[in-house]
Design a protein around this motif. Sequence first.
Motif, mmCIF file in Angstrom:
data_model
loop_
_atom_site.group_PDB
_atom_site.id
_atom_site.type_symbol
_atom_site.label_atom_id
_atom_site.label_comp_id
_atom_site.label_asym_id
_atom_site.label_seq_id
_atom_site.Cartn_x
_atom_site.Cartn_y
_atom_site.Cartn_z
ATOM 1 N N LYS A 169 2.261 -2.469 -7.215
ATOM 2 C CA LYS A 169 3.404 -1.613 -7.551
ATOM 3 C C LYS A 169 3.182 -0.941 -8.898
ATOM 4 O O LYS A 169 3.469 0.254 -9.065
ATOM 5 C CB LYS A 169 4.687 -2.444 -7.586
ATOM 6 C CG LYS A 169 5.936 -1.608 -7.816
ATOM 7 C CD LYS A 169 7.168 -2.476 -7.807
ATOM 8 C CE LYS A 169 8.435 -1.695 -7.928
ATOM 9 N NZ LYS A 169 8.504 -0.669 -8.897
ATOM 10 N N ILE A 170 2.641 -1.660 -9.861
ATOM 11 C CA ILE A 170 2.367 -1.074 -11.176
ATOM 12 C C ILE A 170 1.336 0.040 -11.063
ATOM 13 O O ILE A 170 1.500 1.121 -11.642
ATOM 14 C CB ILE A 170 1.901 -2.171 -12.159
ATOM 15 C CG1 ILE A 170 3.059 -3.100 -12.508
ATOM 16 C CG2 ILE A 170 1.303 -1.565 -13.423
ATOM 17 C CD1 ILE A 170 2.653 -4.330 -13.286
ATOM 18 N N LEU A 171 0.281 -0.191 -10.303
ATOM 19 C CA LEU A 171 -0.733 0.851 -10.116
ATOM 20 C C LEU A 171 -0.147 2.087 -9.433
ATOM 21 O O LEU A 171 -0.434 3.222 -9.827
ATOM 22 C CB LEU A 171 -1.907 0.301 -9.300
ATOM 23 C CG LEU A 171 -2.841 -0.650 -10.033
ATOM 24 C CD1 LEU A 171 -3.866 -1.238 -9.068
ATOM 25 C CD2 LEU A 171 -3.541 0.070 -11.160
ATOM 26 N N ARG A 172 0.658 1.858 -8.422
ATOM 27 C CA ARG A 172 1.283 2.974 -7.706
ATOM 28 C C ARG A 172 2.209 3.764 -8.631
ATOM 29 O O ARG A 172 2.172 5.004 -8.671
ATOM 30 C CB ARG A 172 2.056 2.428 -6.498
ATOM 31 C CG ARG A 172 2.606 3.471 -5.568
ATOM 32 C CD ARG A 172 3.174 2.888 -4.270
ATOM 33 N NE ARG A 172 4.017 1.717 -4.472
ATOM 34 C CZ ARG A 172 3.700 0.467 -4.107
ATOM 35 N NH1 ARG A 172 2.559 0.236 -3.506
ATOM 36 N NH2 ARG A 172 4.532 -0.533 -4.313
ATOM 37 N N ASP A 173 3.035 3.053 -9.428
ATOM 38 C CA ASP A 173 3.943 3.733 -10.352
ATOM 39 C C ASP A 173 3.168 4.490 -11.432
ATOM 40 O O ASP A 173 3.554 5.603 -11.818
ATOM 41 C CB ASP A 173 4.890 2.721 -10.998
ATOM 42 C CG ASP A 173 5.896 2.163 -10.005
ATOM 43 O OD1 ASP A 173 6.048 2.745 -8.906
ATOM 44 O OD2 ASP A 173 6.529 1.120 -10.334
ATOM 45 N N ASN A 174 2.083 3.900 -11.921
ATOM 46 C CA ASN A 174 1.270 4.592 -12.927
ATOM 47 C C ASN A 174 0.642 5.864 -12.361
ATOM 48 O O ASN A 174 0.559 6.885 -13.042
ATOM 49 C CB ASN A 174 0.177 3.661 -13.457
ATOM 50 C CG ASN A 174 0.712 2.634 -14.426
ATOM 51 O OD1 ASN A 174 1.818 2.768 -14.926
ATOM 52 N ND2 ASN A 174 -0.070 1.610 -14.674
ATOM 53 N N PHE A 175 0.208 5.795 -11.115
ATOM 54 C CA PHE A 175 -0.383 6.980 -10.483
ATOM 55 C C PHE A 175 0.659 8.086 -10.328
ATOM 56 O O PHE A 175 0.383 9.261 -10.613
ATOM 57 C CB PHE A 175 -0.979 6.604 -9.125
ATOM 58 C CG PHE A 175 -1.738 7.710 -8.480
ATOM 59 C CD1 PHE A 175 -2.971 8.115 -8.962
ATOM 60 C CD2 PHE A 175 -1.200 8.386 -7.383
ATOM 61 C CE1 PHE A 175 -3.668 9.138 -8.363
ATOM 62 C CE2 PHE A 175 -1.893 9.419 -6.782
ATOM 63 C CZ PHE A 175 -3.130 9.800 -7.274
#
Length: 96
Positions: free
Chosen positions: A62-68
């Motif tokens: 989720k963190i990676l997706r939000d950062n992207f």
Amino acid sequence: MPLDKTNSSHEFITPCQRKTYECHRARVKSATSVVDVEPPKIRRHIKFDAKRRQLDAERQQKILRDNFILLKKLQAIMRKKTRTGYSFGNSGFRTV
């Protein structure tokens, strides 16, 4: 006047008292600990903790997706022109 060591209290021990004392000493020598001082047994399902690892992996995704998503929004902001006519692209401000 020095004390005479021959009149010590050990001379007046009866055979019954001696036997009781020897029995007591034998029990003291053979005594074992009553409290369990061993560490608890390791339980693999608790040490591995699969659910926690799964939740951590989902949180990282989720963190990676939000950062992207945030990065895409920042790129869009940098590409569009501001109200004053300046752009943040190659012709505008230079970034370090």
